[in-house]
Design a protein around this motif. Structure first.
Motif, mmCIF file in Angstrom:
data_model
loop_
_atom_site.group_PDB
_atom_site.id
_atom_site.type_symbol
_atom_site.label_atom_id
_atom_site.label_comp_id
_atom_site.label_asym_id
_atom_site.label_seq_id
_atom_site.Cartn_x
_atom_site.Cartn_y
_atom_site.Cartn_z
ATOM 1 N N GLY A 1 33.226 49.726 40.245
ATOM 2 C CA GLY A 1 33.595 48.533 41.004
ATOM 3 C C GLY A 1 35.080 48.256 40.947
ATOM 4 N N ARG A 2 35.479 47.188 41.622
ATOM 5 C CA ARG A 2 36.897 46.805 41.635
ATOM 6 C C ARG A 2 37.413 46.557 40.221
ATOM 7 N NH1 ARG A 2 40.365 44.476 45.355
ATOM 8 N NH2 ARG A 2 38.755 44.340 46.963
ATOM 9 N N LEU A 3 36.569 46.035 39.338
ATOM 10 C CA LEU A 3 37.030 45.660 38.000
ATOM 11 C C LEU A 3 37.268 46.857 37.079
ATOM 12 C CD1 LEU A 3 33.984 43.973 36.169
ATOM 13 C CD2 LEU A 3 33.931 45.990 37.597
ATOM 14 N N ILE B 1 29.327 49.620 37.601
ATOM 15 C CA ILE B 1 28.415 48.530 37.970
ATOM 16 C C ILE B 1 27.031 49.142 38.168
ATOM 17 C CG2 ILE B 1 27.877 46.779 39.702
ATOM 18 C CD1 ILE B 1 30.741 46.266 40.084
ATOM 19 N N CYS C 1 34.742 40.643 47.796
ATOM 20 C CA CYS C 1 34.517 39.693 46.706
ATOM 21 C C CYS C 1 35.819 39.305 45.964
ATOM 22 C CB CYS C 1 33.485 40.270 45.741
ATOM 23 S SG CYS C 1 33.298 39.337 44.216
ATOM 24 N N LYS C 2 36.381 40.195 45.194
ATOM 25 C CA LYS C 2 37.646 39.980 44.454
ATOM 26 C C LYS C 2 37.560 38.904 43.368
ATOM 27 C CE LYS C 2 40.193 41.358 48.544
ATOM 28 N NZ LYS C 2 41.198 41.116 49.500
ATOM 29 N N LYS C 3 36.373 38.486 43.015
ATOM 30 C CA LYS C 3 36.228 37.413 42.026
ATOM 31 C C LYS C 3 36.807 37.816 40.659
ATOM 32 C CE LYS C 3 32.781 33.908 41.838
ATOM 33 N NZ LYS C 3 31.476 33.509 42.341
ATOM 34 N N CYS C 4 36.625 39.100 40.295
ATOM 35 C CA CYS C 4 37.155 39.579 39.012
ATOM 36 C C CYS C 4 38.680 39.510 39.025
ATOM 37 C CB CYS C 4 36.680 40.997 38.733
ATOM 38 S SG CYS C 4 36.941 42.146 40.092
ATOM 39 N N PHE D 1 30.681 45.338 48.855
ATOM 40 C CA PHE D 1 30.712 43.982 48.301
ATOM 41 C C PHE D 1 32.053 43.729 47.602
ATOM 42 C CE2 PHE D 1 29.638 40.518 45.401
ATOM 43 C CZ PHE D 1 28.981 39.662 46.264
ATOM 44 N N CYS D 2 32.519 44.719 46.822
ATOM 45 C CA CYS D 2 33.793 44.555 46.108
ATOM 46 C C CYS D 2 34.965 44.369 47.078
ATOM 47 C CB CYS D 2 34.080 45.765 45.211
ATOM 48 S SG CYS D 2 33.120 45.777 43.686
ATOM 49 N N CYS E 1 31.561 38.542 37.443
ATOM 50 C CA CYS E 1 31.076 39.430 38.512
ATOM 51 C C CYS E 1 29.664 39.005 38.966
ATOM 52 C CB CYS E 1 31.051 40.876 38.005
ATOM 53 S SG CYS E 1 30.425 42.010 39.252
ATOM 54 N N PRO E 2 29.462 38.805 40.268
ATOM 55 C CA PRO E 2 28.140 38.406 40.747
ATOM 56 C C PRO E 2 27.034 39.410 40.387
ATOM 57 C CG PRO E 2 29.770 38.057 42.457
ATOM 58 C CD PRO E 2 30.464 38.787 41.352
ATOM 59 N N PHE E 3 27.391 40.669 40.157
ATOM 60 C CA PHE E 3 26.360 41.646 39.773
ATOM 61 C C PHE E 3 25.907 41.458 38.316
ATOM 62 C CE2 PHE E 3 28.170 44.031 43.396
ATOM 63 C CZ PHE E 3 27.004 44.418 44.036
#
Ligand code: SF4
Ligand code: SF4
Length: 447
Positions: A307-309, A313, A349-352, A345-346, A400-402
């Motif tokens: 994932g982006r982080l 994942i 998203c960008k939440k991380c 999704f990543c 992370c939403p996951f």
């Protein structure tokens, strides 16, 4: 038109049941905001749907239009709409030298031979690394979240892991016994799960996943690493949700240590079992013992997507896992990589990245890193924060939403994310509303 009325009332009951389950599960997850919002939504839906029906008894035609609209929304959520990209694993163009990874570099102390040699060859990293070294070490006093009792507890777990290093490898016991590849694959997977792993996969070992030279641990620093095994058995272990929810405080580091200890036991046991069948096998355990890069091996083994982080994942626990691995020549059947919507999704998203206190996670597009197109973490920034915090942070994993637990309601959302770009947009919007977008601002937790 009595059928329309019945279907209308049943649909309302299903939506209310879903919201009730979500509200109760949110209380269990200690997500107060999600629990309150879902309870409020439940009251509104109940009032509008049932009170509206029984008080106003609308025209069956209107009920029919409402049902058609809801069916369309469901279809948009669960049907394959838009693109679902796979990871671009590609061909790695060069091996990674373990001496270059941040966990090795932090051990090069000024005045030592390693320090002089390494920074004479990599002067561009010296100032950056010196700044990190000047911060308190993990689990030492001075870190923002230092906690003496927990630090001792965590230190004890890492000490046990270090003491297990001599068990990771050994001579195979006898001439190899003949094995049925399929049966042996099931047996190894069953055993790995019985020993405590949550998922297990097998990949052919790409030589590019093997570090080129020793950077840490008891083996000679700078010696070439010769691991020519054919396969890697990779496995995941879930990290406890409540511990991860306390990131970046020390309980997450305690959980990291607990899972690494579990991973060490599992991989050492599996490797010993394989050697008893007469095949070479080596466990790769946390601390200073990896000969291979686990995340790409786990991707190819079908355990998840990057994932982006910068973490793997997984479909069930998201990035809320730790990895373990065994490499071997035992004949096995490799798995295939999986895709379940992470790449797409990543992208949105960008939440991380928004919540990373060090700005280490990119908000932009993927880049080509040694032949692999991925989001590249700024590992120095990340590790700088670890040392300042005194923990292994994990805020990106927490938000992370996951990472939500695999409950009924979250699994329904995941089923949509896997297939539909519409579901990805709606789920992200819902995640922001129910769980909030930011839990950190200007480096400070908002809690
Ligand atoms: S927080 Fe969002 S962008 Fe970051 S890894 Fe998780 S899903 Fe991807
Ligand atoms: S562990 Fe913390 S500092 Fe490192 S990338 Fe994740 S959020 Fe950022």
């Amino acid at each position: 038109m009595i059928y329309v009325d019945i279907i209308f009332l049943l649909t309302g009951a299903i939506i209310c049941a879903f919201l009730s389950i979500f509200a109760v599960a949110s209380i269990g997850e200690k997500k107060l905001r999600a629990a309150i919002l879902s309870a409020v939504l439940l009251v509104i839906v109940y009032a509008v749907w049932f009170e509206g029906y029984f008080i106003y008894i609308p025209d069956p035609e209107i009920l029919l239009y409402i049902l058609i609209a809801i069916t369309l929304l469901f279809a948009l959520f669960f049907l394959p709409i838009g693109q679902t990209r796979s990871m671009e694993i590609g061909e790695l163009s060069e091996k990674v030298d373990e001496r270059d990874i941040i966990f090795a570099r932090e051990e090069y102390l000024p005045g030592t031979e390693k320090y002089e040699k390494y920074y004479s060859e990599h002067p561009e990293l010296k100032d950056k690394d010196d700044r990190i070294r000047n911060l308190p070490e993990l689990l030492e006093p001075g870190g923002k979240y230092y906690n003496p009792e927990l630090a001792v507890k965590i230190g004890a777990k890492f000490e046990i892991i270090e003491n297990m290093l001599e068990r990771v490898d050994g001579e195979a016991n006898q001439l190899p016994v003949a094995v049925d590849r399929d049966k042996m694959t099931s047996e190894i997977k069953d055993l790995t799960r019985r020993l405590g792993a949550d998922d297990v996969g097998i990949a052919e070992l790409d030589p590019m996943f093997v570090y080129s030279h020793v950077g840490r641990g008891p083996d000679k620093w700078g010696a070439p690493i010769n691991n020519n095994h054919n396969y890697v058995i990779a496995f995941t272990m879930e990290m406890d949700y409540d511990h991860v929810e306390q990131a970046p405080r020390l309980p997450i580091t305690d959980e990291t240590a607990t899972q690494y200890l579990r991973g060490a036991l599992i991989s050492i046991h599996i490797a010993a079992f394989i050697r008893s069948l007469g095949y070479p096998a080596r466990a790769h355990i946390a601390g200073s013992n990896y000969q291979i890069m686990l995340p790409p091996a786990a991707c190819v083994a079908g355990l998840g997507e990057m994932g982006r982080l910068g973490y793997l994942i997984t479909p069930k626990f998201g990035p809320r896992i730790r990895l373990g691995a065994v490499t071997t020549d035992l004949p096995l059947v490799p798995d295939k990589p999986v895709k379940f919507g992470v790449q797409d999704f990543c992208r949105i998203c960008k939440k991380c990245a928004i919540n990373c206190p060090s700005g280490a996670i990119p908000t932009g597009d993927k880049t080509d890193v040694r032949g692999v197109v991925k989001w590249q973490l700024d590992i120095e920034r990340c590790f700088h924060y670890w040392r300042a915090a005194g923990s292994d942070c994990g805020l990106c994993m927490r938000v992370c939403p996951f990472s939500h637990p695999p409950t009924f309601t979250h699994n329904i959302v995941r089923a949509g994310i896997k297939r539909s770009s519409f579901a990805r947009r709606v789920s992200l919007w819902g995640d922001d509303i129910f769980y909030g977008k930011n839990i950190i601002k200007s480096g400070t937790l908002i809690e």
